[in-house]
Motif scaffolding. Structure first.
Motif, PDB file in Angstrom:
ATOM      1  N   THR A   1      10.017  -2.043  -9.036  1.00 21.20           N
ATOM      2  CA  THR A   1      10.498  -3.416  -8.880  1.00 21.20           C
ATOM      3  C   THR A   1       9.894  -4.110  -7.661  1.00 21.20           C
ATOM      4  N   ARG A   2       9.963  -3.465  -6.507  1.00 19.72           N
ATOM      5  CA  ARG A   2       9.460  -4.080  -5.279  1.00 19.72           C
ATOM      6  C   ARG A   2       7.936  -4.183  -5.313  1.00 19.72           C
ATOM      7  N   LEU A   3       7.276  -3.152  -5.782  1.00 24.60           N
ATOM      8  CA  LEU A   3       5.808  -3.167  -5.893  1.00 24.60           C
ATOM      9  C   LEU A   3       5.357  -4.346  -6.752  1.00 24.60           C
ATOM     10  N   GLN A   4       5.988  -4.501  -7.898  1.00 26.85           N
ATOM     11  CA  GLN A   4       5.602  -5.581  -8.801  1.00 26.85           C
ATOM     12  C   GLN A   4       5.940  -6.945  -8.220  1.00 26.85           C
ATOM     13  N   ALA A   5       7.046  -7.039  -7.487  1.00 27.69           N
ATOM     14  CA  ALA A   5       7.417  -8.318  -6.872  1.00 27.69           C
ATOM     15  C   ALA A   5       6.355  -8.754  -5.861  1.00 27.69           C
ATOM     16  N   LEU A   6       5.869  -7.817  -5.055  1.00 25.34           N
ATOM     17  CA  LEU A   6       4.826  -8.144  -4.086  1.00 25.34           C
ATOM     18  C   LEU A   6       3.534  -8.546  -4.792  1.00 25.34           C
ATOM     19  N   ALA A   7       3.187  -7.817  -5.849  1.00 27.13           N
ATOM     20  CA  ALA A   7       1.966  -8.143  -6.599  1.00 27.13           C
ATOM     21  C   ALA A   7       2.071  -9.518  -7.245  1.00 27.13           C
ATOM     22  N   LEU A   8       3.235  -9.849  -7.771  1.00 31.10           N
ATOM     23  CA  LEU A   8       3.424 -11.160  -8.392  1.00 31.10           C
ATOM     24  C   LEU A   8       3.330 -12.287  -7.358  1.00 31.10           C
ATOM     25  N   ARG A   9       3.791 -12.031  -6.162  1.00 34.54           N
ATOM     26  CA  ARG A   9       3.657 -13.038  -5.108  1.00 34.54           C
ATOM     27  C   ARG A   9       2.185 -13.272  -4.759  1.00 34.54           C
ATOM     28  N   ARG A  10       1.422 -12.190  -4.655  1.00 36.37           N
ATOM     29  CA  ARG A  10      -0.008 -12.354  -4.355  1.00 36.37           C
ATOM     30  C   ARG A  10      -0.718 -13.042  -5.515  1.00 36.37           C
ATOM     31  N   HIS A  11      -0.348 -12.708  -6.733  1.00 37.45           N
ATOM     32  CA  HIS A  11      -0.908 -13.358  -7.923  1.00 37.45           C
ATOM     33  C   HIS A  11      -0.654 -14.860  -7.847  1.00 37.45           C
ATOM     34  N   ALA A  12       0.569 -15.246  -7.490  1.00 42.85           N
ATOM     35  CA  ALA A  12       0.910 -16.662  -7.402  1.00 42.85           C
ATOM     36  C   ALA A  12       0.121 -17.349  -6.293  1.00 42.85           C
ATOM     37  N   GLU A  13      -0.014 -16.667  -5.164  1.00 44.87           N
ATOM     38  CA  GLU A  13      -0.751 -17.216  -4.026  1.00 44.87           C
ATOM     39  C   GLU A  13      -2.220 -17.450  -4.400  1.00 44.87           C
ATOM     40  N   LEU A  14      -2.843 -16.448  -5.034  1.00 41.59           N
ATOM     41  CA  LEU A  14      -4.245 -16.574  -5.432  1.00 41.59           C
ATOM     42  C   LEU A  14      -4.410 -17.615  -6.531  1.00 41.59           C
ATOM     43  N   ASN A  15      -3.461 -17.682  -7.455  1.00 39.12           N
ATOM     44  CA  ASN A  15      -3.540 -18.668  -8.527  1.00 39.12           C
ATOM     45  C   ASN A  15      -3.534 -20.085  -7.964  1.00 39.12           C
ATOM     46  N   ASP A  16      -2.701 -20.306  -6.957  1.00 36.91           N
ATOM     47  CA  ASP A  16      -2.634 -21.621  -6.334  1.00 36.91           C
ATOM     48  C   ASP A  16      -3.962 -21.965  -5.664  1.00 36.91           C
ATOM     49  N   ALA A  17      -4.524 -21.016  -4.910  1.00 37.37           N
ATOM     50  CA  ALA A  17      -5.791 -21.262  -4.213  1.00 37.37           C
ATOM     51  C   ALA A  17      -6.930 -21.498  -5.198  1.00 37.37           C
ATOM     52  N   ILE A  18      -7.020 -20.656  -6.212  1.00 37.18           N
ATOM     53  CA  ILE A  18      -8.105 -20.791  -7.189  1.00 37.18           C
ATOM     54  C   ILE A  18      -7.962 -22.086  -7.973  1.00 37.18           C
ATOM     55  N   GLY A  19      -6.733 -22.399  -8.374  1.00 39.70           N
ATOM     56  CA  GLY A  19      -6.510 -23.614  -9.140  1.00 39.70           C
ATOM     57  C   GLY A  19      -6.884 -24.866  -8.378  1.00 39.70           C
TER      58      GLY A  19
ATOM     59  N   GLN B   1       0.827  -1.204   0.000  1.00 37.61           N
ATOM     60  CA  GLN B   1       0.000   0.000   0.000  1.00 37.61           C
ATOM     61  C   GLN B   1       0.866   1.261   0.000  1.00 37.61           C
ATOM     62  N   ALA B   2       1.923   1.252   0.786  1.00 35.82           N
ATOM     63  CA  ALA B   2       2.812   2.415   0.827  1.00 35.82           C
ATOM     64  C   ALA B   2       3.450   2.675  -0.537  1.00 35.82           C
ATOM     65  N   LEU B   3       3.828   1.616  -1.236  1.00 35.11           N
ATOM     66  CA  LEU B   3       4.414   1.771  -2.568  1.00 35.11           C
ATOM     67  C   LEU B   3       3.383   2.294  -3.566  1.00 35.11           C
ATOM     68  N   LEU B   4       2.159   1.811  -3.467  1.00 32.47           N
ATOM     69  CA  LEU B   4       1.097   2.317  -4.339  1.00 32.47           C
ATOM     70  C   LEU B   4       0.824   3.788  -4.061  1.00 32.47           C
ATOM     71  N   ASP B   5       0.894   4.167  -2.788  1.00 28.22           N
ATOM     72  CA  ASP B   5       0.661   5.571  -2.420  1.00 28.22           C
ATOM     73  C   ASP B   5       1.722   6.499  -3.005  1.00 28.22           C
ATOM     74  N   ARG B   6       2.883   5.952  -3.341  1.00 33.04           N
ATOM     75  CA  ARG B   6       3.967   6.779  -3.875  1.00 33.04           C
ATOM     76  C   ARG B   6       3.885   6.973  -5.384  1.00 33.04           C
ATOM     77  N   VAL B   7       2.968   6.276  -6.029  1.00 35.68           N
ATOM     78  CA  VAL B   7       2.830   6.438  -7.479  1.00 35.68           C
ATOM     79  C   VAL B   7       2.439   7.885  -7.765  1.00 35.68           C
ATOM     80  N   PRO B   8       3.173   8.565  -8.640  1.00 41.25           N
ATOM     81  CA  PRO B   8       2.932  10.001  -8.836  1.00 41.25           C
ATOM     82  C   PRO B   8       1.674  10.280  -9.664  1.00 41.25           C
ATOM     83  N   ALA B   9       1.041  11.414  -9.352  1.00 40.13           N
ATOM     84  CA  ALA B   9      -0.055  11.923 -10.169  1.00 40.13           C
ATOM     85  C   ALA B   9       0.517  12.307 -11.537  1.00 40.13           C
ATOM     86  N   PRO B  10      -0.300  12.261 -12.585  1.00 38.14           N
ATOM     87  CA  PRO B  10      -1.756  12.053 -12.578  1.00 38.14           C
ATOM     88  C   PRO B  10      -2.190  10.586 -12.620  1.00 38.14           C
TER      89      PRO B  10
END
Length: 234
Positions: free
Chosen positions: A81-99, A25-34
Protein backbone atom coordinates in the motif's frame (compact mmCIF):
# COMPACT_ATOMS: atom_id res chain seq x y z
CA UNK A 1 -5.28 29.48 -4.66
CA UNK A 2 -4.55 27.22 -7.62
CA UNK A 3 -5.62 23.62 -7.22
CA UNK A 4 -2.99 20.88 -6.92
CA UNK A 5 -2.42 19.15 -10.28
CA UNK A 6 -3.68 15.58 -10.49
CA UNK A 7 -2.69 12.60 -12.58
CA UNK A 8 -5.24 10.64 -14.64
CA UNK A 9 -5.65 8.38 -11.60
CA UNK A 10 -6.69 11.39 -9.51
CA UNK A 11 -3.63 11.30 -7.24
CA UNK A 12 -2.41 14.75 -6.18
CA UNK A 13 0.98 15.62 -7.65
CA UNK A 14 2.69 16.42 -4.34
CA UNK A 15 6.47 16.46 -4.63
CA UNK A 16 8.42 13.63 -3.05
CA UNK A 17 11.36 14.70 -0.89
CA UNK A 18 14.56 12.81 -0.05
CA UNK A 19 12.93 11.02 2.87
CA UNK A 20 10.13 9.80 0.61
CA UNK A 21 12.65 8.54 -1.95
CA UNK A 22 14.64 6.74 0.75
CA UNK A 23 11.45 5.22 2.10
CA UNK A 24 10.43 4.02 -1.35
CA UNK A 25 13.84 2.39 -1.83
CA UNK A 26 13.58 0.71 1.56
CA UNK A 27 10.14 -0.67 0.65
CA UNK A 28 11.44 -1.95 -2.68
CA UNK A 29 14.33 -3.62 -0.85
CA UNK A 30 11.80 -5.56 1.23
CA UNK A 31 10.15 -7.19 -1.77
CA UNK A 32 10.79 -10.91 -1.28
CA UNK A 33 12.75 -13.13 -3.66
CA UNK A 34 12.41 -14.48 -6.27
CA UNK A 35 10.76 -11.22 -7.34
CA UNK A 36 13.15 -8.62 -8.78
CA UNK A 37 12.02 -5.09 -7.90
CA UNK A 38 13.31 -2.00 -9.63
CA UNK A 39 15.40 0.45 -7.64
CA UNK A 40 14.23 4.05 -7.30
CA UNK A 41 16.28 5.30 -10.24
CA UNK A 42 14.86 2.58 -12.49
CA UNK A 43 11.37 3.36 -11.14
CA UNK A 44 11.77 6.97 -12.24
CA UNK A 45 12.82 6.08 -15.78
CA UNK A 46 10.10 3.43 -15.94
CA UNK A 47 7.42 5.93 -14.96
CA UNK A 48 8.57 8.36 -17.65
CA UNK A 49 8.45 5.51 -20.17
CA UNK A 50 4.88 4.72 -19.07
CA UNK A 51 3.81 8.36 -19.21
CA UNK A 52 5.13 8.78 -22.76
CA UNK A 53 2.74 6.19 -24.15
CA UNK A 54 0.25 7.68 -26.63
CA UNK A 55 -2.62 6.19 -24.61
CA UNK A 56 -2.72 6.36 -20.79
CA UNK A 57 -1.61 3.14 -19.09
CA UNK A 58 -3.81 2.18 -16.11
CA UNK A 59 -1.98 1.98 -12.79
CA UNK A 60 -3.13 -1.62 -12.40
CA UNK A 61 -0.99 -2.50 -15.41
CA UNK A 62 2.24 -0.69 -14.53
CA UNK A 63 2.37 -0.95 -10.74
CA UNK A 64 3.25 -4.70 -10.73
CA UNK A 65 6.42 -3.97 -12.73
CA UNK A 66 7.84 -1.85 -9.93
CA UNK A 67 7.95 -4.75 -7.50
CA UNK A 68 9.04 -7.23 -10.17
CA UNK A 69 10.52 -6.25 -13.53
CA UNK A 70 8.45 -8.94 -15.24
CA UNK A 71 5.27 -7.98 -13.42
CA UNK A 72 4.92 -11.15 -11.34
CA UNK A 73 2.38 -10.90 -8.53
CA UNK A 74 3.41 -10.07 -4.98
CA UNK A 75 2.69 -12.64 -2.27
CA UNK A 76 -0.57 -11.98 -0.46
CA UNK A 77 1.35 -11.39 2.76
CA UNK A 78 3.26 -8.39 1.34
CA UNK A 79 1.56 -5.05 1.99
CA UNK A 80 2.40 -2.78 -0.96
CA UNK A 81 0.00 0.00 0.00
CA UNK A 82 2.63 2.56 1.02
CA UNK A 83 5.02 1.61 -1.79
CA UNK A 84 2.29 2.05 -4.38
CA UNK A 85 1.12 5.32 -2.82
CA UNK A 86 4.62 6.80 -3.16
CA UNK A 87 4.92 5.54 -6.74
CA UNK A 88 1.54 7.04 -7.64
CA UNK A 89 2.61 10.39 -6.23
CA UNK A 90 5.77 10.37 -8.36
CA UNK A 91 3.70 9.31 -11.38
CA UNK A 92 1.40 12.29 -10.80
CA UNK A 93 4.34 14.65 -10.34
CA UNK A 94 6.02 13.49 -13.57
CA UNK A 95 2.73 13.53 -15.47
CA UNK A 96 2.21 17.16 -14.52
CA UNK A 97 5.74 18.14 -15.60
CA UNK A 98 5.61 16.22 -18.87
CA UNK A 99 2.13 17.46 -19.69
CA UNK A 100 3.21 21.07 -19.22
CA UNK A 101 6.65 20.50 -20.82
CA UNK A 102 8.39 21.65 -17.66
CA UNK A 103 11.73 20.68 -16.17
CA UNK A 104 11.73 17.87 -13.61
CA UNK A 105 14.54 16.41 -11.55
CA UNK A 106 15.21 12.79 -12.53
CA UNK A 107 16.10 10.47 -9.68
CA UNK A 108 19.73 10.04 -10.69
CA UNK A 109 22.44 9.87 -8.05
CA UNK A 110 26.12 10.61 -8.46
CA UNK A 111 28.41 7.62 -8.01
CA UNK A 112 31.61 7.68 -6.00
CA UNK A 113 34.74 7.55 -8.20
CA UNK A 114 36.51 4.21 -8.40
CA UNK A 115 40.11 4.04 -7.19
CA UNK A 116 40.40 7.82 -7.08
CA UNK A 117 39.53 8.16 -10.76
CA UNK A 118 37.06 10.98 -11.28
CA UNK A 119 35.75 9.72 -14.59
CA UNK A 120 35.92 6.01 -15.40
CA UNK A 121 35.21 2.88 -13.39
CA UNK A 122 36.89 -0.51 -13.83
CA UNK A 123 34.76 -1.27 -16.89
CA UNK A 124 35.90 1.91 -18.60
CA UNK A 125 32.40 3.39 -18.68
CA UNK A 126 32.12 7.11 -17.87
CA UNK A 127 30.63 7.86 -14.47
CA UNK A 128 27.81 9.84 -16.05
CA UNK A 129 26.77 6.75 -18.02
CA UNK A 130 27.03 4.52 -14.95
CA UNK A 131 24.89 6.97 -13.00
CA UNK A 132 22.10 7.38 -15.57
CA UNK A 133 22.12 3.77 -16.79
CA UNK A 134 19.49 2.53 -14.28
CA UNK A 135 17.14 5.38 -15.25
CA UNK A 136 17.47 4.53 -18.94
CA UNK A 137 17.14 0.80 -18.20
CA UNK A 138 13.87 1.54 -16.39
CA UNK A 139 12.67 3.56 -19.38
CA UNK A 140 13.57 0.69 -21.74
CA UNK A 141 11.74 -1.78 -19.49
CA UNK A 142 8.57 0.29 -19.85
CA UNK A 143 8.91 0.18 -23.65
CA UNK A 144 9.17 -3.60 -23.54
CA UNK A 145 5.83 -4.02 -21.80
CA UNK A 146 4.06 -0.94 -23.18
CA UNK A 147 5.24 -0.57 -26.80
CA UNK A 148 2.83 2.12 -27.97
CA UNK A 149 5.50 4.81 -28.12
CA UNK A 150 7.81 2.64 -30.23
CA UNK A 151 5.04 2.11 -32.78
CA UNK A 152 4.95 5.80 -33.63
CA UNK A 153 6.91 7.57 -36.39
CA UNK A 154 10.30 5.81 -36.36
CA UNK A 155 12.07 8.73 -37.99
CA UNK A 156 10.71 11.19 -35.45
CA UNK A 157 11.79 9.03 -32.51
CA UNK A 158 15.44 8.51 -33.40
CA UNK A 159 17.12 11.68 -32.11
CA UNK A 160 15.49 11.83 -28.64
CA UNK A 161 15.87 8.09 -28.15
CA UNK A 162 19.54 8.36 -29.05
CA UNK A 163 20.02 10.77 -26.14
CA UNK A 164 18.71 8.04 -23.83
CA UNK A 165 19.90 4.81 -25.41
CA UNK A 166 23.47 6.05 -25.87
CA UNK A 167 23.86 4.92 -22.24
CA UNK A 168 22.92 1.29 -23.01
CA UNK A 169 25.19 -1.41 -24.35
CA UNK A 170 24.96 -1.67 -28.13
CA UNK A 171 23.99 -5.35 -27.70
CA UNK A 172 20.79 -4.21 -25.99
CA UNK A 173 19.59 -2.51 -29.18
CA UNK A 174 17.75 -4.61 -31.75
CA UNK A 175 17.25 -3.79 -35.44
CA UNK A 176 18.19 -0.20 -34.71
CA UNK A 177 20.80 0.72 -37.32
CA UNK A 178 19.53 4.30 -37.65
CA UNK A 179 19.49 4.72 -33.90
CA UNK A 180 23.02 3.39 -33.53
CA UNK A 181 24.20 5.69 -36.31
CA UNK A 182 22.59 8.64 -34.53
CA UNK A 183 24.20 7.63 -31.24
CA UNK A 184 27.61 7.43 -32.87
CA UNK A 185 27.18 10.97 -34.20
CA UNK A 186 26.66 12.42 -30.72
CA UNK A 187 29.32 14.06 -28.61
CA UNK A 188 29.49 12.49 -25.13
CA UNK A 189 27.89 14.55 -22.35
CA UNK A 190 30.39 16.85 -20.68
CA UNK A 191 29.47 15.71 -17.18
CA UNK A 192 26.71 14.13 -15.13
CA UNK A 193 24.66 17.35 -15.07
CA UNK A 194 24.68 17.43 -18.87
CA UNK A 195 23.68 13.75 -19.03
CA UNK A 196 20.77 14.36 -16.65
CA UNK A 197 19.65 17.40 -18.64
CA UNK A 198 19.57 15.17 -21.73
CA UNK A 199 17.24 12.74 -19.96
CA UNK A 200 14.74 15.54 -19.39
CA UNK A 201 15.21 17.01 -22.87
CA UNK A 202 14.69 13.62 -24.53
CA UNK A 203 11.60 12.95 -22.41
CA UNK A 204 9.98 16.24 -23.39
CA UNK A 205 10.89 15.80 -27.07
CA UNK A 206 9.29 12.36 -27.01
CA UNK A 207 6.22 13.86 -25.33
CA UNK A 208 5.87 16.23 -28.30
CA UNK A 209 5.56 13.11 -30.47
CA UNK A 210 3.37 10.85 -28.33
CA UNK A 211 1.42 13.46 -26.35
CA UNK A 212 1.28 16.52 -28.62
CA UNK A 213 -0.28 19.69 -27.30
CA UNK A 214 -2.56 21.73 -29.53
CA UNK A 215 -0.38 24.82 -29.16
CA UNK A 216 2.93 22.98 -29.48
CA UNK A 217 4.86 22.97 -32.70
CA UNK A 218 7.31 20.34 -33.82
CA UNK A 219 10.57 20.05 -31.90
CA UNK A 220 13.25 22.21 -33.48
CA UNK A 221 15.28 19.10 -34.23
CA UNK A 222 12.96 16.38 -35.54
CA UNK A 223 13.98 13.11 -33.83
CA UNK A 224 13.74 9.15 -35.12
CA UNK A 225 13.59 5.39 -33.79
CA UNK A 226 15.34 2.69 -31.93
CA UNK A 227 13.59 -0.18 -30.29
CA UNK A 228 15.47 -1.64 -27.37
CA UNK A 229 15.01 -4.80 -25.40
CA UNK A 230 15.19 -4.62 -21.63
CA UNK A 231 18.90 -4.33 -20.77
CA UNK A 232 20.56 -6.79 -18.45
CA UNK A 233 20.40 -5.27 -14.97
CA UNK A 234 23.84 -4.27 -13.68
Amino acid sequence: MASTPRSPSGVAASLLDERDIDELQALLDRVPAPLEPLDVTMVDGFLCGVLLQPQPVPASQWLPHLTDADGRALPASFDATRLQALALRRHAELNDAIGQRQWFDPWVFELAPADGDDRDDDSGAPHETEAVYPWVAGFATAQEFFPGLMRLDAKALTAPLALLYRHLDADDLEDADELIEEIESLEPPADLSAAVEELVRATLLLADISRPRAEAGRPSRPPSRGPARRPNRR
